[in-house]
Design a protein around this motif. Structure first.
Motif, PDB file in Angstrom:
ATOM      1  N   TYR A  38      15.027 -28.602  43.341  1.00 19.00           N
ATOM      2  CA  TYR A  38      15.218 -27.691  41.781  1.00 19.00           C
ATOM      3  C   TYR A  38      15.202 -26.067  41.936  1.00 19.00           C
ATOM      4  O   TYR A  38      15.719 -25.272  41.996  1.00 19.00           O
ATOM      5  CB  TYR A  38      14.812 -28.256  40.480  1.00 19.00           C
TER       6      TYR A  38
ATOM      7  N   LYS B  57      24.870 -19.843  36.555  1.00 15.11           N
ATOM      8  CA  LYS B  57      24.297 -21.241  37.332  1.00 15.11           C
ATOM      9  C   LYS B  57      22.486 -21.231  37.058  1.00 15.11           C
ATOM     10  O   LYS B  57      22.070 -22.470  37.012  1.00 15.11           O
ATOM     11  CB  LYS B  57      24.656 -21.582  39.027  1.00 15.11           C
TER      12      LYS B  57
ATOM     13  N   ALA C  47      21.913 -23.211  33.758  1.00 14.04           N
ATOM     14  CA  ALA C  47      22.348 -24.810  34.227  1.00 14.04           C
ATOM     15  C   ALA C  47      21.220 -25.532  34.406  1.00 14.04           C
ATOM     16  O   ALA C  47      20.329 -26.693  34.298  1.00 14.04           O
ATOM     17  CB  ALA C  47      23.723 -25.265  34.838  1.00 14.04           C
ATOM     18  N   ILE C  48      20.276 -25.261  36.348  1.00 17.05           N
ATOM     19  CA  ILE C  48      19.986 -25.781  36.156  1.00 17.05           C
ATOM     20  C   ILE C  48      18.302 -25.939  35.803  1.00 17.05           C
ATOM     21  O   ILE C  48      17.712 -27.136  35.880  1.00 17.05           O
ATOM     22  CB  ILE C  48      19.442 -24.884  37.963  1.00 17.05           C
TER      23      ILE C  48
ATOM     24  N   TRP D  64      18.706 -26.115  32.491  1.00 13.25           N
ATOM     25  CA  TRP D  64      18.946 -27.290  31.867  1.00 13.25           C
ATOM     26  C   TRP D  64      18.809 -28.544  32.206  1.00 13.25           C
ATOM     27  O   TRP D  64      17.869 -29.764  31.518  1.00 13.25           O
ATOM     28  CB  TRP D  64      20.114 -27.453  30.981  1.00 13.25           C
ATOM     29  N   LYS D  65      19.528 -28.722  33.274  1.00 11.49           N
ATOM     30  CA  LYS D  65      19.402 -29.884  33.950  1.00 11.49           C
ATOM     31  C   LYS D  65      17.948 -30.951  34.628  1.00 11.49           C
ATOM     32  O   LYS D  65      18.313 -31.558  34.277  1.00 11.49           O
ATOM     33  CB  LYS D  65      19.826 -29.960  35.755  1.00 11.49           C
TER      34      LYS D  65
ATOM     35  N   LYS E 111      16.539 -32.063  31.210  1.00  9.54           N
ATOM     36  CA  LYS E 111      16.854 -33.093  30.680  1.00  9.54           C
ATOM     37  C   LYS E 111      16.850 -34.344  32.282  1.00  9.54           C
ATOM     38  O   LYS E 111      17.206 -35.288  31.653  1.00  9.54           O
ATOM     39  CB  LYS E 111      17.935 -33.171  30.452  1.00  9.54           C
ATOM     40  N   ASP E 112      16.303 -34.566  33.195  1.00 10.87           N
ATOM     41  CA  ASP E 112      15.954 -35.330  34.169  1.00 10.87           C
ATOM     42  C   ASP E 112      14.793 -36.479  34.018  1.00 10.87           C
ATOM     43  O   ASP E 112      13.591 -35.935  34.116  1.00 10.87           O
ATOM     44  CB  ASP E 112      15.808 -34.606  35.561  1.00 10.87           C
TER      45      ASP E 112
ATOM     46  N   LYS F  44       7.951 -30.477  34.627  1.00 10.50           N
ATOM     47  CA  LYS F  44       8.922 -29.509  33.932  1.00 10.50           C
ATOM     48  C   LYS F  44       7.845 -28.637  33.649  1.00 10.50           C
ATOM     49  O   LYS F  44       8.584 -27.259  33.720  1.00 10.50           O
ATOM     50  CB  LYS F  44       9.347 -30.653  32.925  1.00 10.50           C
TER      51      LYS F  44
END
Length: 246
Positions: free
Chosen positions: A134, A150, A153-154, A156-157, A160-161, A169
């Motif tokens: 990440y 982007k 978006a990373i 957020w990704k 949510k992982d 996190k």
């Protein structure tokens, strides 16, 4: 040149400056110094206000931070909106798009706050490669002509992982926010400050759930909600949010 020298790295400006103004700057500066003037030119596309062609310097289409604050929005919602579009693409501003940005930012704050509350059990070794992936993806996107959509978006990704611990996190959010500038941890910590009385009730509810007294635990949950707080059961433990915050 007085402040930056004969040559410097980055010069910004609007796309309307490419044809004449910046071309002229290069000609004048390099003729005077005999050196390369600028290494990187970052030309931003226009900010479009509603149906206007671009934001003017006066009138209804001139939006200030104070106008945004007066409407009840956080100034950081405008930053979030800006991050959602690449700087070389036109950005359309409407109050509806700003509201959507505020909702998105609030959702990110809420998600980070829940991970902040969930505890700080250190991540397992197998997580390290995932987290590094990440971090590298974010760095690559940032280095690719400032691809901030982007980067967002990373962010957020990873939030949510489910394979990434709350500890990791929070650590990654801290690193990402050095670029995003959204006050992610500062706001998350504020939201995570739950009164002692509520924390006691939440702890008691967990004890009831452990003892499989689910009907009593549900009743306690309703009591907590009646006091203005909501609970989300996460893998690492319950996360509590004040209802009036979002």
């Amino acid at each position: 040149m007085k402040y930056l020298g004969d040559s410097f790295d980055i010069h910004t400006g609007g796309v309307d400056h490419i044809g004449v103004h910046h071309t002229n700057e290069i000609a004048q500066s390099e003729a005077a110094s005999g050196k390369k003037f600028v290494n990187y030119w970052l030309h931003a596309a226009f900010l479009i206000i509603g149906n206007e062609a671009k934001m003017a310097k006066s009138g209804e289409s001139f939006i200030t931070l104070q106008k945004i604050i007066d409407r009840g929005f956080s100034p950081l919602s405008l930053r979030y909106l800006s991050l959602s579009t690449h700087y070389r693409s036109p950005l359309t501003f409407t109050w509806q798009s700003l509201e959507a940005a505020q909702n998105g930012l609030d959702g990110l704050y809420r998600m980070i706050s829940k991970n902040y509350q969930a505890g700080f059990a250190r991540s397992k070794l197998r997580e390290k490669s995932i987290v590094n992936s990440y971090l590298n993806s974010f760095k690559t996107a940032f280095g690719d002509n400032l691809d901030m959509p982007k980067c967002l978006a990373i962010t957020w990704k990873i939030m949510k992982d489910n394979s990434v611990s709350s500890y990791s996190k929070i650590a990654v959010a801290k690193e990402f926010d050095k670029v995003l500038g959204l006050k992610l941890l500062e706001t998350a910590r504020q939201l995570a400050r739950i009164p002692f009385k509520i924390r006691q009730l939440v702890r008691r509810r967990e004890e009831l759930r452990t003892d499989k007294k689910f009907s009593e635990a549900d009743k306690l949950r309703r009591n907590i909600e009646a006091l203005g707080y909501s609970i989300e059961d996460m893998p690492a433990g319950p996360a509590v949010t004040r209802k009036d915050v979002f």
